[in-house]
Write an enzyme that holds these catalytic residues in place. Structure first.
Site, PDB file in Angstrom:
ATOM      1  N   HIS A 166       0.809  -1.214   0.000  1.00 29.21           N
ATOM      2  CA  HIS A 166       0.000   0.000   0.000  1.00 29.21           C
ATOM      3  C   HIS A 166       0.852   1.279   0.000  1.00 29.21           C
ATOM      4  O   HIS A 166       0.310   2.389  -0.118  1.00 29.21           O
ATOM      5  CB  HIS A 166      -0.930   0.018   1.213  1.00 29.21           C
ATOM      6  CG  HIS A 166      -2.272   0.616   0.923  1.00 29.21           C
ATOM      7  ND1 HIS A 166      -2.484   1.509  -0.099  1.00 29.21           N
ATOM      8  CD2 HIS A 166      -3.485   0.443   1.517  1.00 29.21           C
ATOM      9  CE1 HIS A 166      -3.750   1.872  -0.127  1.00 29.21           C
ATOM     10  NE2 HIS A 166      -4.380   1.244   0.850  1.00 29.21           N
ATOM     11  N   ARG A 167       2.158   1.154   0.125  1.00 28.25           N
ATOM     12  CA  ARG A 167       3.008   2.332   0.042  1.00 28.25           C
ATOM     13  C   ARG A 167       3.090   2.864  -1.393  1.00 28.25           C
ATOM     14  O   ARG A 167       3.286   4.071  -1.584  1.00 28.25           O
ATOM     15  CB  ARG A 167       4.416   2.004   0.553  1.00 28.25           C
ATOM     16  CG  ARG A 167       4.476   1.634   2.026  1.00 28.25           C
ATOM     17  CD  ARG A 167       5.862   1.209   2.431  1.00 28.25           C
ATOM     18  NE  ARG A 167       6.284  -0.004   1.712  1.00 28.25           N
ATOM     19  CZ  ARG A 167       7.473  -0.582   1.876  1.00 28.25           C
ATOM     20  NH1 ARG A 167       8.353  -0.068   2.742  1.00 28.25           N
ATOM     21  NH2 ARG A 167       7.791  -1.667   1.189  1.00 28.25           N
TER      22      ARG A 167
END
Length: 493
Positions: free
Chosen positions: A463-464
Site C-alpha cells: 500500500h506504500r
C-alpha cells in the site's frame, strides 16, 4: 532448694577463681584480643553451667532462600508487579509475598515459611526467573519446612509433608497439573490433589473440580475406589407431582499420558531463507482485494486442447493460460510488475515478466519463476512449468530458477482452498492467490439460475506504492481475459 543455691554459688566461685588465675598467667606479649577470646570461651562455659542447672537452651534460626516455584504453563520468567512485604516484616505461612505477571496470567506468590524477611532480590518491574530466589526469610523455630541441624532426613520429610502434598503430588508416576491458585484452595481445605477428579485438558485439575469435591468428596478418585457408590436422595420438584429420582453414575476419570517426546531441531536450508524473507515481508503495509472469476469458458477451452498436449507428454493445467493472461494485464498496469528498495525511496519498473509460482515441498515453501512470460506461448509456459515442478519435487532447483522474480502467484486451489491472504515476496509489490474452481449456481443475464465454474481470487499489494483502485482495475482486466479466452487471442502479441 537451699542446697541447690549453695551448689550454684560454689560452682560460680570456682569458675571466677579459675578465670582470674588464667588471666594473671597470660604472658605480656599476648594481645588483649586473645585474652578476650579466652574470656568469651569461659563465659560460654558459664552459660553451659546455667543450662545444666536450669535446663535452658537458646533458640536457633535458619536463613532460607524462598525461590520462585514453577507456576506451570511452560512459563520460565515473570515480571514482578508488586511487593506485599519489606525487609524486617514478619510473615506467616500462606501470607502473600508478592504479585508476579507472566504473558498468560497474574499470580500471587505466598510464603511457605514463618519468619522475618531479611532480603528482597528484585525491585518492582524486574524480571524474575523460575527457580531463582525471591526473598531470604529468617525462619522461626516452629516454622513449617525448616529443620534443626541435628534432625534426621526422615524428620525433615515429616515437617514438610504438608507442602509436598500440594506442590509435588503425583498421579500414577506423573505430576499433578494445577495452577497455584487451585493448589492453594486445596491446601486451605486440606484436600489432596490426587484425590480430586481432573476434568481439564491433559488431566489438569480446575477450580471447579476442587469446589465439586468439597461439596461431595465421594466423586473423588480415592473415594470412588474405597467407598460404595451412593445414590443421591430423591429430589422433590412439587408436592403435588411424583417425586423424580435422579441417579448419577460417576464418570471414570480419563488420564491422558503424553505420546512421544518433544524434540528441537535447527532451522536450516529453505526454511531458514523463508524465515528471513517473511520477516522482511512483515514490515510491508499490505492491503487485500478479493473477487470471483467465472472460469466456465476456460474450462471448456482446456478440455479441448488437453488431449493435444497429452500426446506431446506435457501436463496441461489452467496455470499456463492464467499466467499468460496475467502477463497481458501487467503490460497495462506496469506498477504491479515493479520493485522497491528497502527504504521505499525508489521504485523500479521491470521490463520482463518473471512470474513466480509458489510450490509446497518437503523442504518448505519455494517460489521458482518462469522467465520472460511475455515472450512465451501458452504451450511453452506449460512445458516450463512441468520442468520447474519436477525439479522442485526432487529438490534440485537452481539459484537462477529461484531468483529474479517480478510478480508471484500462489495456487492454493491445488490443495483445496478458496480465499487466502498471500504474503508479498520482497522486493516485489504484489502477489495473487488462486482458489479452487468450484461448480456453483449463479444467475445469468436473463435471471435464470445456471451452473458456473467459479474461482476465487485474492490479491495482496504494497500500500506504500499501490492504491486499491489500481489493483481493482488490474483484477477486472484479468477477469475479462479469463472469462472470455477469445480476448487473449485477440490481444496476444
Amino acid at each position: 532448694m537451699a542446697s541447690a543455691l549453695r551448689r550454684l554459688k560454689w560452682e560460680k566461685f570456682r569458675f571466677l577463681n579459675n578465670l582470674s588465675k588464667r588471666k594473671s598467667s597470660c604472658k605480656q606479649n599476648h594481645t588483649r584480643t586473645i585474652c578476650q577470646r579466652k574470656t568469651n570461651q569461659y563465659v560460654c562455659h558459664s552459660q553451659l553451667v546455667l543450662c545444666r542447672t536450669f535446663h535452658w537452651s537458646p533458640v536457633c534460626h535458619e536463613l532460607v532462600q524462598f525461590k520462585l516455584a514453577d507456576i506451570g504453563e511452560g512459563i520460565r520468567e515473570v515480571q514482578l508487579k508488586e511487593w506485599f512485604v519489606k525487609v524486617g516484616d514478619h510473615v506467616s505461612q500462606f501470607d502473600s509475598i508478592c504479585e508476579v505477571q507472566s504473558d498468560k496470567a497474574t499470580v500471587t506468590i505466598t510464603s511457605r515459611y514463618k519468619g522475618i524477611i531479611s532480603k528482597l532480590y528484585y525491585d518492582v518491574d524486574d524480571i524474575a526467573l523460575v527457580s531463582t530466589p525471591l526473598v531470604d526469610i529468617e525462619t522461626d523455630a516452629d516454622s513449617p519446612g525448616t529443620t534443626q541441624s541435628g534432625s534426621s532426613s526422615s524428620s525433615s520429610e515429616v515437617s514438610s509433608s504438608s507442602d509436598d502434598e500440594h506442590s509435588m503430588q503425583r498421579i500414577r508416576g506423573r505430576k499433578v497439573l494445577a495452577t497455584p491458585a487451585v493448589r492453594r484452595l486445596a491446601m486451605e481445605n486440606k484436600i489432596k490433589l490426587s484425590d480430586v477428579e481432573a476434568t481439564g485438558k491433559d488431566g489438569r485439575i480446575l477450580k471447579d473440580d476442587i469446589l465439586k469435591y468439597i461439596e461431595d468428596p465421594s466423586v473423588g478418585k480415592q473415594a470412588k475406589a474405597s467407598a460404595p457408590l451412593a445414590t443421591p436422595p430423591a429430589v422433590t420438584v412439587e408436592p403435588s407431582k411424583p417425586t423424580p429420582v435422579v441417579s448419577t453414575t460417576p464418570i471414570q476419570p480419563r488420564i491422558t499420558l503424553p505420546v512421544g517426546k518433544d524434540h528441537t531441531e535447527k532451522i536450516k536450508g529453505m526454511r531458514k531463507a523463508m524465515v528471513k524473507t517473511m520477516t522482511e515481508a512483515n514490515n510491508i503495509p499490505t492491503f487485500g482485494y478479493d473477487d470471483e472469476f467465472d472460469m466456465s469458458a476456460l474450462v471448456d477451452l482446456r478440455s479441448k486442447v488437453k488431449a493435444i498436449t497429452d500426446e506431446k507428454g506435457v501436463k496441461f493445467s489452467y496455470m499456463p493460460i492464467i499466467m499468460k493472461a496475467v502477463s497481458m494485464a501487467l503490460t497495462e498496469f506496469p506498477m504491479l510488475n515493479a520493485s522497491v528498495d528497502k527504504t521505499c525511496e525508489n521504485i523500479t519498473y521491470k521490463a520482463v515478466h518473471n512470474i513466480g509460482i509458489a510450490m509446497d515441498t518437503q523442504d518448505g515453501l519455494i517460489v521458482p519463476n518462469v522467465k520472460n512470460v511475455q515472450s512465451l506461448s501458452i504451450f511453452e509456459l506449460a512445458t516450463e512449468l512441468n520442468r520447474l515442478q519436477s525439479l522442485g519435487l526432487a529438490g534440485k532447483l537452481g539459484t537462477s530458477d529461484l531468483s529474479g522474480g517480478t510478480f508471484s502467484l500462489s495456487n492454493i486451489g491445488a490443495i483445496g482452498g478458496t480465499y487466502a491472504r498471500p504474503v508479498i515476496l520482497p522486493p516485489e509489490v504484489s502477489i495473487g492467490a488462486l482458489g479452487k474452481i468450484q461448480t456453483l449456481p449463479r444467475y445469468d443475464n436473463h435471471g435464470n439460475v445456471v451452473k458456473k465454474h467459479i474461482m476465487c481470487v485474492s490479491w495482496s499489494a504494497d500500500h506504500r506504492v499501490i492504491e486499491g483502485a489500481y489493483m481493482a482495475r488490474f483484477s477486472n482486466l484479468l477477469k475479462s481475459f479469463l472469462e472470455n479466452p477469445g480476448l487473449i487471442m485477440l490481444y496476444l502479441r
